[in-house]
Design a protein around this motif. Structure first.
Motif, PDB file in Angstrom:
ATOM      1  N   ARG A 152      14.119   7.756  -1.672  1.00 22.57           N
ATOM      2  CA  ARG A 152      14.962   8.777  -1.050  1.00 22.57           C
ATOM      3  C   ARG A 152      16.421   8.317  -1.036  1.00 22.57           C
ATOM      4  N   PHE A 153      16.640   7.047  -0.669  1.00 22.14           N
ATOM      5  CA  PHE A 153      17.999   6.534  -0.570  1.00 22.14           C
ATOM      6  C   PHE A 153      18.689   6.512  -1.935  1.00 22.14           C
ATOM      7  N   LEU A 154      18.057   5.895  -2.901  1.00 19.72           N
ATOM      8  CA  LEU A 154      18.707   5.739  -4.200  1.00 19.72           C
ATOM      9  C   LEU A 154      18.912   7.087  -4.894  1.00 19.72           C
ATOM     10  N   ASN A 155      17.945   7.967  -4.778  1.00 18.49           N
ATOM     11  CA  ASN A 155      18.085   9.276  -5.407  1.00 18.49           C
ATOM     12  C   ASN A 155      19.047  10.181  -4.648  1.00 18.49           C
ATOM     13  N   GLY A 156      19.318   9.830  -3.397  1.00 18.44           N
ATOM     14  CA  GLY A 156      20.229  10.646  -2.593  1.00 18.44           C
ATOM     15  C   GLY A 156      21.683  10.241  -2.684  1.00 18.44           C
ATOM     16  N   LEU A 157      21.960   9.096  -3.289  1.00 18.78           N
ATOM     17  CA  LEU A 157      23.350   8.668  -3.449  1.00 18.78           C
ATOM     18  C   LEU A 157      24.065   9.534  -4.484  1.00 18.78           C
TER      19      LEU A 157
ATOM     20  N   GLU B  28      28.324  -3.725  -5.085  1.00 15.30           N
ATOM     21  CA  GLU B  28      28.007  -3.976  -3.671  1.00 15.30           C
ATOM     22  C   GLU B  28      26.545  -3.626  -3.383  1.00 15.30           C
ATOM     23  N   LEU B  29      26.092  -2.494  -3.890  1.00 17.70           N
ATOM     24  CA  LEU B  29      24.688  -2.107  -3.720  1.00 17.70           C
ATOM     25  C   LEU B  29      23.763  -3.164  -4.300  1.00 17.70           C
ATOM     26  N   ASP B  30      24.081  -3.603  -5.502  1.00 21.51           N
ATOM     27  CA  ASP B  30      23.212  -4.545  -6.206  1.00 21.51           C
ATOM     28  C   ASP B  30      23.196  -5.911  -5.510  1.00 21.51           C
ATOM     29  N   ALA B  31      24.346  -6.393  -5.129  1.00 19.17           N
ATOM     30  CA  ALA B  31      24.420  -7.710  -4.498  1.00 19.17           C
ATOM     31  C   ALA B  31      23.742  -7.722  -3.138  1.00 19.17           C
ATOM     32  N   THR B  32      23.886  -6.646  -2.392  1.00 12.64           N
ATOM     33  CA  THR B  32      23.330  -6.597  -1.033  1.00 12.64           C
ATOM     34  C   THR B  32      21.834  -6.322  -1.038  1.00 12.64           C
ATOM     35  N   MET B  33      21.404  -5.398  -1.881  1.00  8.19           N
ATOM     36  CA  MET B  33      20.006  -4.953  -1.867  1.00  8.19           C
ATOM     37  C   MET B  33      19.150  -5.593  -2.957  1.00  8.19           C
ATOM     38  N   LYS B  34      19.759  -6.389  -3.821  1.00  6.58           N
ATOM     39  CA  LYS B  34      19.045  -7.096  -4.888  1.00  6.58           C
ATOM     40  C   LYS B  34      18.257  -6.112  -5.768  1.00  6.58           C
ATOM     41  N   LEU B  35      18.888  -5.023  -6.148  1.00  2.00           N
ATOM     42  CA  LEU B  35      18.197  -3.948  -6.839  1.00  2.00           C
ATOM     43  C   LEU B  35      17.845  -4.293  -8.281  1.00  2.00           C
ATOM     44  N   SER B  36      18.721  -4.977  -8.975  1.00  2.00           N
ATOM     45  CA  SER B  36      18.439  -5.290 -10.381  1.00  2.00           C
ATOM     46  C   SER B  36      17.266  -6.246 -10.537  1.00  2.00           C
ATOM     47  N   ALA B  37      16.942  -6.963  -9.481  1.00  2.00           N
ATOM     48  CA  ALA B  37      15.832  -7.911  -9.534  1.00  2.00           C
ATOM     49  C   ALA B  37      14.615  -7.428  -8.749  1.00  2.00           C
ATOM     50  N   SER B  38      14.618  -6.175  -8.287  1.00  2.00           N
ATOM     51  CA  SER B  38      13.518  -5.698  -7.458  1.00  2.00           C
ATOM     52  C   SER B  38      12.196  -5.774  -8.213  1.00  2.00           C
ATOM     53  N   PRO B  39      11.158  -6.341  -7.601  1.00  2.00           N
ATOM     54  CA  PRO B  39       9.846  -6.378  -8.244  1.00  2.00           C
ATOM     55  C   PRO B  39       9.109  -5.051  -8.146  1.00  2.00           C
ATOM     56  N   ASN B  40       9.660  -4.115  -7.351  1.00  2.00           N
ATOM     57  CA  ASN B  40       9.047  -2.800  -7.163  1.00  2.00           C
ATOM     58  C   ASN B  40       9.500  -1.884  -8.302  1.00  2.00           C
ATOM     59  N   ALA B  41       8.564  -1.471  -9.149  1.00  2.00           N
ATOM     60  CA  ALA B  41       8.923  -0.687 -10.336  1.00  2.00           C
ATOM     61  C   ALA B  41       9.556   0.648  -9.973  1.00  2.00           C
ATOM     62  N   TYR B  42       9.162   1.239  -8.864  1.00  2.00           N
ATOM     63  CA  TYR B  42       9.742   2.511  -8.441  1.00  2.00           C
ATOM     64  C   TYR B  42      11.215   2.320  -8.062  1.00  2.00           C
TER      65      TYR B  42
ATOM     66  N   LYS C  54       0.815  -1.219   0.000  1.00  2.00           N
ATOM     67  CA  LYS C  54       0.000   0.000   0.000  1.00  2.00           C
ATOM     68  C   LYS C  54       0.846   1.265   0.000  1.00  2.00           C
ATOM     69  N   ALA C  55       2.096   1.149  -0.401  1.00  2.00           N
ATOM     70  CA  ALA C  55       2.986   2.305  -0.343  1.00  2.00           C
ATOM     71  C   ALA C  55       2.642   3.355  -1.377  1.00  2.00           C
TER      72      ALA C  55
ATOM     73  N   PHE D  39      17.924  -1.638   5.892  1.00  2.00           N
ATOM     74  CA  PHE D  39      16.963  -1.326   4.838  1.00  2.00           C
ATOM     75  C   PHE D  39      15.835  -2.345   4.746  1.00  2.00           C
ATOM     76  N   ALA D  40      15.845  -3.350   5.568  1.00  2.01           N
ATOM     77  CA  ALA D  40      14.914  -4.478   5.403  1.00  2.01           C
ATOM     78  C   ALA D  40      13.451  -4.047   5.466  1.00  2.01           C
ATOM     79  N   LYS D  41      13.137  -3.026   6.261  1.00  2.00           N
ATOM     80  CA  LYS D  41      11.742  -2.623   6.428  1.00  2.00           C
ATOM     81  C   LYS D  41      11.382  -1.380   5.624  1.00  2.00           C
ATOM     82  N   TRP D  42      12.245  -0.979   4.735  1.00  4.12           N
ATOM     83  CA  TRP D  42      11.943   0.205   3.931  1.00  4.12           C
ATOM     84  C   TRP D  42      10.758  -0.039   3.006  1.00  4.12           C
ATOM     85  N   GLY D  43       9.956   1.005   2.833  1.00  2.00           N
ATOM     86  CA  GLY D  43       8.907   1.002   1.823  1.00  2.00           C
ATOM     87  C   GLY D  43       9.379   1.755   0.588  1.00  2.00           C
ATOM     88  N   THR D  44       8.496   1.888  -0.355  1.00  2.00           N
ATOM     89  CA  THR D  44       8.848   2.509  -1.631  1.00  2.00           C
ATOM     90  C   THR D  44       9.484   3.878  -1.444  1.00  2.00           C
TER      91      THR D  44
END
Length: 624
Positions: free
Chosen positions: A518-523, A534-548, A316-317, A508-513
């Motif tokens: 904020r995090f990704l745009n603030g880097l 490191e970002l991709d391997a740790t946060m699984k960003l390339s495979a994120s199901p969240n389109a945002y 519901k984010a 970051f485990a409980k972060w919502g959209t």
């Protein structure tokens, strides 16, 4: 000073505008239009001061094989004494015949036009005040998205949806396609028998009526006068789930169970909105979840908001999209920008109103998170835009990025903080009542707020800086920035990452959209490949199901020529048609020249056939 046209002044006996729908009620009297200089619509060929459309009645067949809508449009006209012709807007329509109500042919011609604006369709009407146009749309009509079964969620049946904003309705309906020329309408739509048609009006035959050839006929009407861009249609394999006494959701059957739970607060939102600014005047508030090629987050079609499937992330984010489109039922649908030079009157008011709904339903901190992110977007667009493109009132469609939303809502939030919330709420409720079912301009709004809120208080006038906000570039120095405690914690994570902290150390485990955005745009915009890995391997960003999340990550990664992210872009871009999410990714690739442009063009070649015409035009321009 608002003035009625000569034609509108003929309606000396017009009753007050209807404020509540009724199945037995007559349609609205002709809505007034504005003829002051700032209300001239340069994106329409219409000359409503001479003759104007007051009602549209459609009888159309949706032909999926030919990808065309064909049939008739019957137009009721209002004309000044001595008027002999009416000018309509036409964008590629194939006109077969135009006649009066008795079937007598009327002379007509299509004049020289422009690719974007279309062309004038001039009809010699003589004494006729009702004309019947027999026509069909072209397969590439810019308002219509014809989707093969493979491009839908169910993969078995085709889908059609229209998107009229800003000036695309003229590609499937011959009328005066200007937001200041409000029209009532009715429609009969014939479709294949295994499909359902829905429209942005009262659904008179919800299940359709069987007709010859194994087809069904659906009938609709809208008794309130609306701007033409709000006449909307969808046809597909649809199911419906009620959410409350006056709310519900349509979606493909395979999608409905997923999306309905995230929309179960909709009835509460309607109640919250009414508590702020008065009754909801459109009867039902239903929603339609579209296939992925829908180019926007949502579209505020009366009685039937269109929604992108990208907003459904399981948390519901992103239901602020619903709050936004619902708020348009007051700002945009009820009181409409007279021309697209004042689009902030629709979007800025709505973004402010949306945030107030969010605060009531989900709490002030949730609203603060969204307002704080909006401030980020505002700062980005102000930095990137030419000064002339940062004025709220300017050239039509000139405002850069999201400034109609972000600068406009910040303007209203600044007024609220200056005069106090109760006083501003009372003003806005009155504003919507005073201008219900009417067009509006920036000048008209300023006149209204000075008469009904400022009331000659020179000190308050000076504090608010109304003219500076409305007509000048940049951001006035009294702008209010709402800060979020939630995002302040994310800012700490950004600071740690910038200082070189391991990404695994960030909680970051409980972060919502919104936290992810904020995090990704603030880097930092420039990062080495090792840090991206490191970002991709740790946060699984390339495979994120969240389109945002995926969009924000790809913008960052591809902007650094991070080759491992290319495969993620190849999977993501063809299945998401929402411009807000794919534009930054294509732009990031295009900015990388010899490395990124070939990748962008290769991916786009495969994705282009599944994009909506509006999206195609945007990406074509970006990658030319």
């Amino acid at each position: 000073m608002k003035k009625l046209t000569l034609a509108a002044l003929l309606l000396l006996s017009a009753a007050p505008l209807i404020t509540a729908p009724s199945t037995a009620a007559p349609r609205d009297p002709v809505a007034p239009i504005l003829t002051t200089p700032e209300a001239r619509d340069v994106l329409s060929y219409a000359r409503p001061e001479i003759a104007r459309v007051t009602h549209v009645e459609l009888d159309l067949v949706a032909d999926f094989a030919a990808k065309e809508m064909r049939g008739t449009a019957t137009l009721d006209l209002l004309a000044a004494p001595g008027a002999r012709e009416i000018v309509l807007d036409d964008k590629g329509l194939v006109i077969e015949r135009i006649a009066d109500a008795r079937g007598k042919p009327l002379p007509w011609k299509v004049g020289a036009g422009e690719d974007y604006k279309g062309a004038p369709l001039t009809v010699t009407i003589g004494a006729a005040r009702k004309i019947v146009i027999t026509y069909r749309s072209k397969p590439d009509a810019s308002a219509l998205g014809w989707m093969a079964p493979a491009l839908t969620a169910g993969k078995k049946k085709p889908f059609l949806f229209s998107q009229g904003q800003a000036i695309e309705t003229r590609s499937w309906i011959p009328t005066q396609d200007s937001p200041g020329i409000r029209q009532t309408w009715a429609a009969t739509i014939t479709v294949p028998g295994d499909l359902m048609a829905v429209m942005s009006g009262e659904r008179l035959t919800p299940k359709g009526v069987a007709v010859a050839g194994g087809r069904k006929r659906f009938s609709f009407r809208m008794d309130h006068a609306v701007p033409p861009y709000l006449i909307s249609l969808a046809v597909g394999d649809l199911a419906f789930k009620p959410l409350g006494p006056r709310t519900g959701v349509y979606a493909e059957p395979v999608t409905l169970a997923k999306v309905a739970p995230e929309l179960d607060d909709t009835e509460r939102m309607v109640t919250a909105a009414e508590g702020l600014y008065g009754p909801y005047r459109w009867g039902r508030y239903d929603m339609l979840v579209l296939p992925p090629s829908f180019p926007y987050g949502g579209m505020e079609n009366p009685t039937l908001t269109f929604l992108t499937p990208t907003m459904f992330t399981g948390d519901k984010a992103n239901v602020d999209v619903v709050a936004h489109e619902l708020a348009h039922s007051w700002s945009g649908n009820l009181v409409t920008n007279a021309t697209w030079s004042d689009s902030w009157l629709n979007e800025g008011f709505t973004t402010y109103f949306e945030n107030r709904i969010d605060a009531i339903v989900y709490g002030e901190e949730r609203a603060a998170v969204l307002a704080d992110l909006s401030w980020d977007d505002l700062q980005r667009d102000l930095k990137e835009a030419a000064p002339s493109a940062t004025r709220l009132h300017g050239g039509p469609e000139e405002l850069s990025g999201q400034l109609a939303y972000t600068k406009g809502s910040t303007f209203l939030r600044t007024i609220e903080r200056t005069v106090g919330r109760p006083r501003f709420d009372a003003y806005l409720k009155g504003y919507f009542d005073r201008h219900a079912f009417q067009p509006q301009t920036t000048a008209g709004f300023l006149q209204d707020i000075r008469a009904n809120l400022i009331k000659g208080d020179a000190a308050l006038e000076a504090k608010l800086q109304l003219d500076r906000w409305s007509y000048e570039a940049g951001l006035p120095d009294n702008a209010v920035h709402v800060s979020s405690a939630t995002l302040a914690e994310v800012d700490k994570a950004i600071a740690a990452a910038k200082a070189g902290a391991p990404i695994a150390s960030i909680a970051f485990a409980k972060w919502g959209t919104q936290e992810w955005q904020r995090f990704l745009n603030g880097l930092p915009r420039t990062l080495p490949a090792a840090r991206l890995a490191e970002l991709d391997a740790t946060m699984k960003l390339s495979a994120s199901p969240n389109a945002y999340v995926r969009s924000a990550w790809l913008e960052l990664a591809l902007g650094n020529r991070y080759q491992p992210a290319v495969a993620s872009a190849e999977e993501f871009l063809p299945r998401v048609g929402r411009m807000l999410l794919i534009r930054p990714v294509y732009r990031a690739l295009a900015a990388q020249g010899d490395w990124g442009m070939p990748i962008a063009r290769r991916i786009y070649a495969g994705a282009r056939p599944v994009y909506h015409p509006v999206t195609v035009a945007m990406v074509d321009k970006l990658l030319k």
